[in-house]
Motif scaffolding. Structure first.
Motif, PDB file in Angstrom:
ATOM      1  N   PHE A 520       0.847  -1.180   0.000  1.00 20.95           N
ATOM      2  CA  PHE A 520       0.000   0.000   0.000  1.00 20.95           C
ATOM      3  C   PHE A 520       0.893   1.244   0.000  1.00 20.95           C
ATOM      4  O   PHE A 520       1.886   1.308   0.745  1.00 20.95           O
ATOM      5  N   PHE A 521       0.533   2.237  -0.822  1.00 16.36           N
ATOM      6  CA  PHE A 521       1.312   3.457  -0.930  1.00 16.36           C
ATOM      7  C   PHE A 521       0.445   4.663  -0.579  1.00 16.36           C
ATOM      8  O   PHE A 521      -0.778   4.652  -0.778  1.00 16.36           O
ATOM      9  N   TYR A 553      -2.931   3.972  -2.989  1.00 16.36           N
ATOM     10  CA  TYR A 553      -3.153   2.936  -3.997  1.00 16.36           C
ATOM     11  C   TYR A 553      -2.417   1.669  -3.567  1.00 16.36           C
ATOM     12  O   TYR A 553      -1.606   1.696  -2.628  1.00 16.36           O
ATOM     13  N   VAL A 554      -2.717   0.573  -4.222  1.00 20.84           N
ATOM     14  CA  VAL A 554      -2.112  -0.708  -3.875  1.00 20.84           C
ATOM     15  C   VAL A 554      -1.442  -1.291  -5.113  1.00 20.84           C
ATOM     16  O   VAL A 554      -1.911  -1.121  -6.247  1.00 20.84           O
ATOM     17  N   LYS A 555      -0.322  -1.949  -4.871  1.00 18.20           N
ATOM     18  CA  LYS A 555       0.431  -2.642  -5.916  1.00 18.20           C
ATOM     19  C   LYS A 555       0.581  -4.092  -5.498  1.00 18.20           C
ATOM     20  O   LYS A 555       0.974  -4.390  -4.372  1.00 18.20           O
ATOM     21  N   VAL A 556       0.256  -5.001  -6.397  1.00 16.84           N
ATOM     22  CA  VAL A 556       0.317  -6.441  -6.124  1.00 16.84           C
ATOM     23  C   VAL A 556       1.336  -7.074  -7.066  1.00 16.84           C
ATOM     24  O   VAL A 556       1.331  -6.793  -8.277  1.00 16.84           O
ATOM     25  N   THR A 557       2.214  -7.911  -6.525  1.00 23.46           N
ATOM     26  CA  THR A 557       3.160  -8.681  -7.331  1.00 23.46           C
ATOM     27  C   THR A 557       2.824 -10.156  -7.189  1.00 23.46           C
ATOM     28  O   THR A 557       2.783 -10.684  -6.075  1.00 23.46           O
ATOM     29  N   GLN A 558       2.540 -10.795  -8.310  1.00 20.88           N
ATOM     30  CA  GLN A 558       2.224 -12.215  -8.292  1.00 20.88           C
ATOM     31  C   GLN A 558       3.487 -13.049  -8.075  1.00 20.88           C
ATOM     32  O   GLN A 558       4.608 -12.553  -8.209  1.00 20.88           O
ATOM     33  N   ALA A 559       3.281 -14.318  -7.748  1.00 19.45           N
ATOM     34  CA  ALA A 559       4.422 -15.211  -7.538  1.00 19.45           C
ATOM     35  C   ALA A 559       5.255 -15.358  -8.802  1.00 19.45           C
ATOM     36  O   ALA A 559       6.450 -15.662  -8.733  1.00 19.45           O
ATOM     37  N   ASP A 560       4.651 -15.145  -9.984  1.00 22.70           N
ATOM     38  CA  ASP A 560       5.406 -15.233 -11.231  1.00 22.70           C
ATOM     39  C   ASP A 560       6.084 -13.915 -11.585  1.00 22.70           C
ATOM     40  O   ASP A 560       6.692 -13.790 -12.643  1.00 22.70           O
ATOM     41  N   GLY A 561       5.999 -12.909 -10.706  1.00 18.79           N
ATOM     42  CA  GLY A 561       6.670 -11.635 -10.903  1.00 18.79           C
ATOM     43  C   GLY A 561       5.859 -10.590 -11.641  1.00 18.79           C
ATOM     44  O   GLY A 561       6.263  -9.429 -11.692  1.00 18.79           O
ATOM     45  N   LEU A 562       4.718 -10.952 -12.219  1.00 22.57           N
ATOM     46  CA  LEU A 562       3.897  -9.974 -12.920  1.00 22.57           C
ATOM     47  C   LEU A 562       3.145  -9.093 -11.921  1.00 22.57           C
ATOM     48  O   LEU A 562       2.713  -9.552 -10.873  1.00 22.57           O
ATOM     49  N   ARG A 563       2.980  -7.810 -12.276  1.00 25.76           N
ATOM     50  CA  ARG A 563       2.502  -6.811 -11.316  1.00 25.76           C
ATOM     51  C   ARG A 563       1.167  -6.199 -11.748  1.00 25.76           C
ATOM     52  O   ARG A 563       0.842  -6.153 -12.926  1.00 25.76           O
TER      53      ARG A 563
END
Length: 918
Positions: A520-521, A553-563
């Motif tokens: 979260f930013f 805002y929120v930023k999510v990084t998946q386990a495969d590195g895609l954001r």
């Protein structure tokens, strides 16, 4: 080099500085010839390494232009733990550089697990008088300082070691548009689904809002698309782009955004241009979009313009224009358009856009130098804040020719987006492709997701209403969704709040992806400060904001590195929270005893920790304001022996908590001045020969260079130090080999010279270079991660091999090398060793395939020599051989193409590739 360089230096002075090296034609560059660099790094280590690739694109490059680059790895606390620099040669405006980070810090020290940032800074440069006496590092640092306004900066976060996954329960996916639903297996809008959070009344539509066709400098077929395309010379127009996005890329919408200044058929101003011709072309684009929408009501075809030029201001998209905004006039003083705007006057453009009801998107915004008003970059403007609704946070490579959605070259603009938000703009994030080649939506899986109220038809009016509401998110994964809510309000909203605020990240995936990281930013609109991380590790965060205006805002990084990035919420916090009298609790720890050590702390508070201070022996040595609280410290500033660490944690009310003292020891050795010892040897006299070296050092060898007759032939960074060399690049007769070994301290050891002889006159000649892959990806072009020393499967020989597929999901890998088969030979034989390992159990169906092909230099298939599949699986390598004499006199690509379906992994392992001629 952009004209802006020479404006700063003064053109006469610049020419005087470069007259001995660079012609004047290399200096004067038109608009639209900007320098760009992309960074590709895997999110997680592969075989203990983080392979790094940098691609440069500079249509304005002269014959002597190079690309200088510096890669730094930053620790979670922001300190530099690894650095690499280099200078890349540009050929026809393009070039690349490769490297790899081994996950260790300076001097080979082990680093704690965590999220690290790989930062690239790249700049165009030329060889100046006197540079010959400078090191590569000094030359790059000089260029970065001299041409600061041309520096491209890219950042990617990577995960080192095992880091606990964020606590997040995926929601049930929201329904999506009919086209994307069919493409990604999501729920179409006609179905009624209720999210796990109680239901969000929206349908998500995926697409891209940045692309070109033959109405400007796009629409070139992939096979012939290179770099800066000639305006209006492309093959395909808007209707072709819409059809490809819908039927092949599976997107719900596409905006073709044609460069506003190219409607006269040039990149500058064509003084003989006809305004009626330019305006007719623009009108035909609006008609093409309307006609396609009418024929395909499930797809939203949009036609807009990309206004401005990067090297003189910056690009932005006008998403819904009803007239052609331009600044160019012909020799009769007629406007080549219908709406007069002044080039690079962004305040004036914003006023025009507001008056006409136009909406805008900041395209690939740089962190400095662009969108200036009164000399201030990324400057706030009240009209601009009304009309600008999106900012790109990510683009795949604009001139990518990839058509399998696997493009590795992507550029991030998150820092500029944050700057614009802090300036006061309300901007949702966008993720687009900027396609110039005819691969609309096909270069990568990144999309912009737009939320329309469920049951609302996909029309331009409804779509632009959603953008005005800033209900959009950016994603690198077209199968993923991200929605931010705050006390029941949905991202994009502006609202007032009193008391606690709960931010909730609602994530969903239709392809089974999982989340590794949630961040979260927080920022303050109009502050013109810095966006900071508010919290990390959980999908929900509750706190009481300080009074005043904020955005989150929120930023999510998946386990495969895609954001994925959500749109912000804008909150006006009022009311006075009760007085806080509870101090934070804090504990301290220290890691390491020499070189750079790590000081860490865990801290918590009933409201929130504002900062943590670290004190060694009672002296303040550093402060960290965000969790995880840590900093790196040079222990050589301390005496050898015992020391004491204390951490102090503060909250916003000024309460202070102090940790218990932690005792640690420092033991630093003297500087390393001992060079490595190295011996060289050579094996073979024809075909592919092997250069070898043995090297040792009192601390550690960092690399070994091989020189033949004083010319560098290659560098090896890890033992065994061997290099395969095509002996036909040397003349027959006697030659001399010398090996040079380096350590991390910069000491160099040189071997004795070794004499060897080459005799290729009657022997079979090896045409493949680095056929055993022991030099890594040298001489090969491959998908990311294909060429590897991963120990899961052994190589046929040595440590390296090519590993295609093996993911257990839909995936395509390729590997090829370009070579020439001489016309005067009598026989040409291609051979390689292949092992197929598969989890498939069928004995009749080929689900996963490997094609062995010869292709021409443009990538067209000349012949498919063989096709192997999961039916060929086994536990050992088998040599395969083919007569390819029929293609003598041709330049060909020896091409391996692996295609894997959606389940059960099949790995195709290739080693010892050879093509010998006699």
């Amino acid at each position: 080099m952009h004209l802006s360089h020479w404006r700063r230096l003064g053109l006469v002075g610049a020419l005087a500085l470069l007259c001995s090296v660079v012609a004047a034609t290399d200096i004067r560059l038109p608009d639209h010839y900007e320098f760009d660099a992309t960074l590709a790094v895997p999110f997680q280590a592969r075989a203990g390494q983080f392979p790094i690739r940098i691609d440069f694109d500079y249509p304005g490059a002269g014959a002597h232009t190079q690309a200088g680059w510096k890669v730094e790895v930053l620790s979670p606390a922001g300190g530099v733990v690894f650095e690499d620099v280099g200078i890349a040669t540009l050929q026809q405006g393009r070039g690349s550089a490769v490297g790899r980070w081994n996950g260790l810090g300076t001097g080979g020290r082990r680093l704690p697990a965590g999220y690290y940032t790989v930062r690239l800074r790249a700049v165009p440069m030329v060889a100046l008088a006197g540079d010959a006496a400078l090191t590569v590092r000094q030359r790059v640092d000089k260029a970065l300082a001299l041409f600061a306004d041309e520096v491209v900066e890219q950042r990617l976060d990577v995960m080192l070691g095992q880091v606990p996954r964020a606590r997040l329960t995926p929601m049930r996916p929201l329904p999506t548009g009919a086209v994307s639903a069919a493409a990604i297996g999501a729920a179409p809008a006609r179905q009624t689904l209720v999210a796990a959070t109680g239901g969000l009344p929206y349908t998500i539509y995926y697409g891209n809002l940045h692309s070109q066709t033959n109405h400007s400098d796009g629409g070139t077929p992939v096979a012939s698309c290179g770099g800066a395309e000639v305006p209006q010379a492309g093959t395909y127009g808007p209707a072709d782009a819409y059809a490809m996005m819908q039927t092949q890329a599976g997107g719900d919408f596409l905006l073709t955004s044609e460069h506003n200044h190219m409607y006269d058929g040039s990149t500058g101003t064509n003084t003989s241009a006809s305004p009626s011709t330019a305006n007719a072309l623009f009108s035909s684009g609006l008609t093409a979009a309307a006609s396609y929408r009418s024929a395909h009501p499930q797809f939203l075809a949009l036609y807009g313009t990309e206004w401005g030029v990067i090297s003189n201001g910056g690009h932005l998209n006008i998403l819904n224009p009803d007239g052609l905004a331009n600044w160019g006039y012909n020799s009769s003083n007629q406007l080549i358009g219908t709406v007069a705007t002044v080039k690079s006057d962004y305040a004036g453009l914003y006023a025009v856009m507001k008056a006409r009801g136009w909406l805008g998107q900041f395209n690939h915004p740089a962190s400095s130098g662009q969108f200036q008003i009164n000399g201030v970059a990324l400057a706030y403007d009240a009209n601009g804040a009304d009309v600008m609704v999106l900012a790109e946070v990510l683009n795949s490579s604009a001139f990518s020719t990839n058509t399998s959605m696997t493009e590795s070259g992507r550029s991030s603009y998150e820092a500029a987006w944050n700057t614009l938000l802090e300036a006061g703009y309300r901007l949702a994030p966008a993720s687009n492709q900027g396609n110039h080649c005819a691969n609309w939506g096909l270069s990568f899986t990144n999309r912009t997701g737009v939320l329309l109220p469920s049951g609302t038809a996909l029309t331009p009016a409804a779509f632009f209403d959603a953008l005005r509401a800033r209900r959009a998110f950016a994603t690198e994964d077209r199968t993923a969704q991200l929605v931010l809510t705050a006390n029941g309000h949905v991202m994009g909203e502006v609202f007032s709040n009193t008391g606690p605020l709960t931010l909730q990240a609602l994530y969903a995936s239709t392809s089974g992806q999982s989340v590794q990281r949630v961040q979260f930013f927080e920022g303050v609109p109009g502050r013109n400060g810095t966006v900071t991380q508010l919290a990390e590790g959980s999908a929900s965060y509750t706190f009481t904001p300080t009074p005043g205006k904020h955005f989150y805002y929120v930023k999510v990084t998946q386990a495969d590195g895609l954001r994925l990035w959500s749109a912000p919420v804008w909150v006006d916090q009022s009311g006075s929270p009760p007085a806080d009298t509870v101090p934070p609790s804090v504990t301290a720890s220290e890691t390491g005893s020499s070189g750079t050590i790590t000081l860490s702390a865990t801290a918590s508070d009933n409201v929130g920790v504002s900062k943590v201070e670290f004190l060694i022996d009672g002296v303040l040595v550093g402060t960290d304001t965000t969790a995880p609280y840590a900093l790196t410290y040079d222990s050589t500033a301390l005496s050898n022996g015992s020391h004491t660490l204390v951490a102090r944690a503060y909250d916003a009310a000024g309460n202070v908590g102090t940790s218990a003292a932690v005792t640690f020891s420092v033991s630093n050795t003297a500087a390393d001045t001992t060079p490595p010892t190295v011996n060289a040897s050579e094996t073979g006299s024809s075909g592919t020969i092997t250069l070898s070296a043995t090297a040792s050092d009192n601390v550690g060898v960092s690399k070994v260079e091989f020189l033949v007759d004083g010319v560098l032939k290659g560098t090896v960074f890890t033992p065994p130090y061997t290099l395969a060399l095509n002996s036909t690049t040397l003349s027959d007769g006697s030659h001399t080999l010398v090996a040079r070994a380096y350590d991390a301290a910069g000491n160099v050891g040189t071997s004795s010279a070794v004499a060897f002889t080459i005799s290729n006159a009657s022997a079979a000649v090896e045409r493949i270079v680095n056929g055993g892959f022991e030099a890594g990806s040298s001489s090969w072009t491959a998908s990311t991660g294909v060429i590897t020393s991963d120990s899961t499967y052994p190589a046929k020989a040595g440590s390296w091999k090519a590993w295609l597929d093996g993911y257990g999901s839909s995936h395509t890998d390729s590997l090829y090398q370009t070579l020439s088969i001489p016309s005067g030979i009598t026989r040409a034989t291609l051979s390689f060793w292949l092992r197929v390992d598969s989890s498939e159990t069928t004995t009749t169906t080929a689900y996963d395939t490997l094609k062995v092909q010869l292709r021409d230099s443009a990538g067209n298939v000349l012949t498919t020599l063989a096709t192997y599949s999961n039916l060929n699986k086994g536990s050992s390598y088998v040599q395969r051989s083919f007569d390819v004499t029929a293609w003598k006199g041709r330049t060909v690509r020896v091409y391996f193409l692996g295609v894997e379906d959606a389940s059960n992994a099949t790995s195709f392992l290739i080693d010892e590739v050879s093509l010998k001629t006699q």
